[in-house]
Design a protein around this motif. Structure first.
Motif, PDB file in Angstrom:
ATOM      1  N   SER A 201       0.798  -1.220   0.000  1.00 45.93           N
ATOM      2  CA  SER A 201       0.000   0.000   0.000  1.00 45.93           C
ATOM      3  C   SER A 201       0.836   1.277   0.000  1.00 45.93           C
ATOM      4  O   SER A 201       0.294   2.352  -0.116  1.00 45.93           O
ATOM      5  N   ARG A 202       2.134   1.156   0.161  1.00 37.08           N
ATOM      6  CA  ARG A 202       2.963   2.355   0.197  1.00 37.08           C
ATOM      7  C   ARG A 202       4.416   1.972  -0.107  1.00 37.08           C
ATOM      8  O   ARG A 202       4.790   0.811   0.044  1.00 37.08           O
ATOM      9  N   ASP A 203       5.215   2.933  -0.517  1.00 40.11           N
ATOM     10  CA  ASP A 203       6.635   2.659  -0.738  1.00 40.11           C
ATOM     11  C   ASP A 203       7.256   2.104   0.539  1.00 40.11           C
ATOM     12  O   ASP A 203       6.835   2.448   1.645  1.00 40.11           O
ATOM     13  N   PHE A 204       8.265   1.284   0.386  1.00 41.81           N
ATOM     14  CA  PHE A 204       8.879   0.625   1.541  1.00 41.81           C
ATOM     15  C   PHE A 204      10.393   0.676   1.367  1.00 41.81           C
ATOM     16  O   PHE A 204      10.888   0.387   0.284  1.00 41.81           O
TER      17      PHE A 204
ATOM     18  N   VAL B 287      11.491  -0.083  -2.285  1.00 39.04           N
ATOM     19  CA  VAL B 287      10.508  -0.831  -3.072  1.00 39.04           C
ATOM     20  C   VAL B 287       9.303   0.080  -3.290  1.00 39.04           C
ATOM     21  O   VAL B 287       8.711   0.574  -2.331  1.00 39.04           O
ATOM     22  N   GLY B 288       8.967   0.301  -4.549  1.00 42.15           N
ATOM     23  CA  GLY B 288       7.842   1.179  -4.862  1.00 42.15           C
ATOM     24  C   GLY B 288       6.515   0.564  -4.470  1.00 42.15           C
ATOM     25  O   GLY B 288       6.394  -0.661  -4.314  1.00 42.15           O
ATOM     26  N   LYS B 289       5.516   1.405  -4.318  1.00 39.99           N
ATOM     27  CA  LYS B 289       4.179   0.951  -3.929  1.00 39.99           C
ATOM     28  C   LYS B 289       3.706  -0.158  -4.873  1.00 39.99           C
ATOM     29  O   LYS B 289       3.774  -0.004  -6.097  1.00 39.99           O
ATOM     30  N   GLY B 290       3.234  -1.242  -4.290  1.00 35.07           N
ATOM     31  CA  GLY B 290       2.755  -2.361  -5.089  1.00 35.07           C
ATOM     32  C   GLY B 290       3.850  -3.316  -5.498  1.00 35.07           C
ATOM     33  O   GLY B 290       3.584  -4.347  -6.112  1.00 35.07           O
ATOM     34  N   GLY B 291       5.099  -3.003  -5.150  1.00 30.23           N
ATOM     35  CA  GLY B 291       6.215  -3.835  -5.580  1.00 30.23           C
ATOM     36  C   GLY B 291       6.483  -5.002  -4.634  1.00 30.23           C
ATOM     37  O   GLY B 291       5.962  -5.060  -3.508  1.00 30.23           O
TER      38      GLY B 291
ATOM     39  N   GLY C 205       6.855  -5.046  -9.818  1.00 27.85           N
ATOM     40  CA  GLY C 205       6.964  -3.604  -9.628  1.00 27.85           C
ATOM     41  C   GLY C 205       8.400  -3.116  -9.684  1.00 27.85           C
ATOM     42  O   GLY C 205       9.261  -3.745 -10.291  1.00 27.85           O
ATOM     43  N   ASP C 206       8.634  -1.990  -9.004  1.00 29.12           N
ATOM     44  CA  ASP C 206       9.946  -1.339  -9.079  1.00 29.12           C
ATOM     45  C   ASP C 206      10.680  -1.434  -7.747  1.00 29.12           C
ATOM     46  O   ASP C 206      10.078  -1.326  -6.682  1.00 29.12           O
ATOM     47  N   ALA C 207      11.981  -1.613  -7.842  1.00 27.43           N
ATOM     48  CA  ALA C 207      12.841  -1.524  -6.655  1.00 27.43           C
ATOM     49  C   ALA C 207      14.131  -0.856  -7.080  1.00 27.43           C
ATOM     50  O   ALA C 207      14.597  -1.026  -8.202  1.00 27.43           O
ATOM     51  N   ARG C 208      14.698  -0.083  -6.164  1.00 31.80           N
ATOM     52  CA  ARG C 208      15.937   0.623  -6.456  1.00 31.80           C
ATOM     53  C   ARG C 208      16.918   0.403  -5.313  1.00 31.80           C
ATOM     54  O   ARG C 208      16.507   0.225  -4.170  1.00 31.80           O
TER      55      ARG C 208
END
Lengths: 472, 235
Positions: free
Chosen positions: A202-205, A216-220, A334-337
């Motif tokens: 539900s939110r960036d982590f 980790v982007g929201k939904g990732g 999803g996205d992770a950086r």
């Protein structure tokens, strides 16, 4: 100054200091070989080397301390006061945020008090003034996680921590520290060892790990594995967790724990410093030694005929020195950086969506082979999360668990029961009995379970290890 | 700043090494446009230097707190291992970052931010030793009986009844205490190399000494500690 110049200025070094240079890898190759030859023929030097090795082992086992929350809070308060002083404030050429803060602080504080009070009313705190930031539900019931808590999952007992912003799934043998957070905001999470799957539903982590930050982007959905030296023996349950520990250290451990005098001094230095990993439950001293020797056998280590000394027989094939620490990060959805001091990169820019860092290398991190990525997917699936299980093409997750007393080496699985059965990883035979009378071939091992190819079926099967609590 | 691939990051590292004569900017030189683009990023995406720019030019408390949070463990651990007392370490830790706050506008990215921070922490730690009149080195033989017993027990193989973590807290604390009795230069070099796992080049920069000398101090420190263990019959 050259090393020659510096050495001319210093006194000749003691044997222990020279051995320290050797063990830290600071000696030129020729000098190292010469000193190793001296050590091999000199009992005093061997004793000194043991002292230096023990000392380095203790120092490296010293965990990183963290400054207290109280000191941090005090620092931040002092910094706000300092920034309000003219000589510091005049450094700001543009917007004076600190002045805005001073003007609006009372109002913000008033709103914060109202929000906090409301939060206290709607959030049931089981005890004490520290707010709950997450929960764990396992066999022991529901447990509340508060800022500052260390959450650990023992080998074979994965756990799931639920925050209001998402879930963190801990594989067995994992520890993470939770700090900050109020129950309404995302807490800071620091992975200290092991493997986690981050489900940012539900939110960036964000998770800090080994000096890096993984966002980790929201939904990732992302997995992080921090493989560092760790050793734990719970003698009450004879639970053994040995991770990336050197052969020499494990031999010393056998002596300290069970009084088994395993002499490793006859092994070549390079072999003594190779790292092994193995786990088990319900082990006695003989099981421990057997597991240890089996794990070290790939380096050519075996138990001597006297049953007390470790011998070396050159292994077929070659092997590299194991790194002390490995960090692997992968995205599944999803996205992770990843951010470190050098900059930031999105994992989606890498093939396989995965990156690996090893200790002591300044080189750019490298992609991982597809097989390793598959392992990351499988162990995460073994944690039983449905959303993750959908990322496991061709792998079913089984409700059945492996028997109590399973011992996992780095490349094979041994079950302790009526008989010792060794199942070699990727062996030719379908010799493992699976539920429903089927037979399986061991093709993947994780700390939370094993993956089998099923005879006559196209789908693979992931079988989790038995939880420790079920065996008691 | 657009996201960069690892290839670009490595190429940049190499180019930085090759362009030593290019004047390096300070945190007070950023343009309004650059500051705006930095502010658009999430905190975790900003580099240390970018955070310093925001802090210096826009008085961003958030930027300062992000910097502290990002580096607090490394800085605190160095101080704690040097002084061996949590209370004193926390005071020096706070003073270190207040110095960072006051002098942020002078920082240039010639050195890593952590190197700069550790230099400040080191100076404050040495001030602390002077202020407290602490010259504990050369007293490795003056360990307390309590420490010796616990170290001796652990190394002799006496383990706790219920459970055991391989290297016990007593052993770790015993060695940690012995480290605080080493000469200051050896102690600094040892803490940064073994506890902090820094490269010799970085340690040399922090201590302002040649790499060869730093190595000598590290080896001598380990040698002294190992001999101390042997003398006590603990190895």
């Amino acid at each position: 100054m050259s090393s020659n110049e510096s050495s001319r200025q210093h006194k000749p070094q003691s044997a222990e200091a020279r051995l320290a240079a050797l063990l830290l890898g600071d000696l030129p190759a020729a000098d190292a070989l010469k000193l190793q030859a001296e050590v091999a023929q000199d009992a005093q030097l061997q004793k000194a080397r043991g002292s230096v090795e023990s000392l380095l082992g203790v120092m490296r086992a010293d965990p990183q301390a963290d400054v207290s929350q109280g000191a941090l809070k005090a620092l931040f308060e002092k910094s706000r006061d300092l920034m309000a002083e003219p000589e510091v404030a005049q450094q700001a050429d543009l917007i004076r945020i600190s002045e805005l803060i001073r003007v609006y602080l009372p109002r913000v504080a008033a709103v914060a008090v109202v929000v906090f009070t409301f939060g206290m009313l709607v959030t049931k705190l089981p005890e004490g003034p520290v707010p709950t930031v997450g929960t764990v539900v396992d066999d022991d019931g529901k447990q509340f996680i508060r800022a500052g808590d260390l959450v650990e999952a023992r080998m074979g007992s994965p756990r799931r921590v639920t925050f209001n912003t998402g879930e963190v799934l801990l594989d067995g043998g994992t520890a993470l520290r939770v700090s900050g957070g109020t129950g309404f905001t995302t807490p800071s999470i620091s992975l200290e060892r092991g493997r986690v799957a981050i489900d940012a539903r539900s939110r960036d982590f964000s998770v800090s790990v080994a000096g890096r930050s993984v966002h980790v982007g929201k939904g990732g959905l992302a997995t992080i594995e921090l493989d560092v030296p760790y050793a734990h023996i719970d003698r009450a349950g004879a639970v053994v967790e040995i991770r990336r520990t050197t052969v020499k250290e494990v031999a010393e451990l056998a002596k300290r724990t069970w009084g088994v005098d395993l002499y490793a001094g006859g092994l070549p230095q390079m072999i003594q410093e190779q790292r092994v990993s193995f786990y088990g439950v319900g082990l006695d001293s003989a099981d421990f030694v057997q597991s240890f020797v089996a794990a070290a056998s790939r380096f050519g280590v075996r138990l001597g005929n006297d049953g007390q000394s470790l011998e070396y027989r050159q292994a077929s094939g070659s092997f590299d020195m194991e790194s002390e620490q490995v960090l692997r990060i992968a995205t599944m959805r999803g996205d992770a950086r990843v951010q470190d001091a050098a900059g930031e990169v999105a994992l989606s820019e890498l093939s396989q969506n995965m990156v690996e860092f090893r200790t002591g290398t300044e080189a750019a991190p490298r992609n991982l082979e597809p097989e390793r990525l598959g392992q990351m997917l499988v162990w995460a699936g073994g944690l039983g999360n449905e959303s993750i299980a959908t990322h496991l093409p061709g792998v079913n997750t089984s409700d059945e668990q492996l028997p109590q007393g399973s011992v996992i080496y780095t490349d094979k699985l041994v079950l302790h029961g009526e008989e010792d059965r060794v199942f070699v990883l990727n062996g030719p035979e379908f010799n493992f009995p699976l539920p429903g009378g089927r037979m399986g071939r061991l093709v993947g091992l994780m700390s939370s379970g094993a993956e089998f190819e099923v005879e006559g079926e196209t789908a693979r099967e992931f079988v989790p290890f038995r939880r420790l609590s079920e065996g008691k | 700043m657009p996201r960069r691939s690892w290839g670009e990051i490595v190429a940049q590292r190499k180019s930085i090494a090759k362009t030593e004569k290019v004047p390096t900017p300070t945190a007070r030189n950023a343009s309004r446009h650059e500051l705006d683009s930095i502010e658009e990023k999430a905190s975790t995406e900003r580099t240390d230097f970018e955070l310093l720019k925001l802090f210096v030019q826009r008085s961003s408390q958030d930027a300062f707190e992000t910097l502290v949070t990002r580096h607090r463990r490394q800085v605190y651990n160095f101080i704690f291992k040097m002084v061996g007392k949590a209370e004193a370490a926390e005071d020096i830790f706070q003073e270190t970052f207040l110095r960072v706050l006051k002098n942020a506008h002078t920082y240039t990215p010639r050195a890593k931010f952590t190197t700069w921070c550790l230099q400040i922490a080191r100076n404050l730690t040495l001030d602390y030793f002077k202020r407290e009149g602490l010259r504990r080195h050369a007293s490795l033989d003056a360990q307390s009986d309590e420490t010796e017993r616990s170290m001796g027990q652990m190394l002799a193989g006496i383990v706790p009844e219920s459970s055991e973590v391989l290297v016990s807290r007593e052993m770790i604390e015993g060695v940690r205490d012995a480290v605080t009795r080493l000469p200051e230069n050896q102690r600094e070099a040892l803490v940064l190399r073994v506890y902090q796992d820094l490269q010799y080049s970085e340690i040399a920069e922090i201590l302002g000494s040649p790499e060869g000398t730093v190595k000598y101090w590290v080896h001598e420190a380990i040698g002294q500690l190992a001999r101390w263990l042997e003398r006590k019959g603990l190895s």
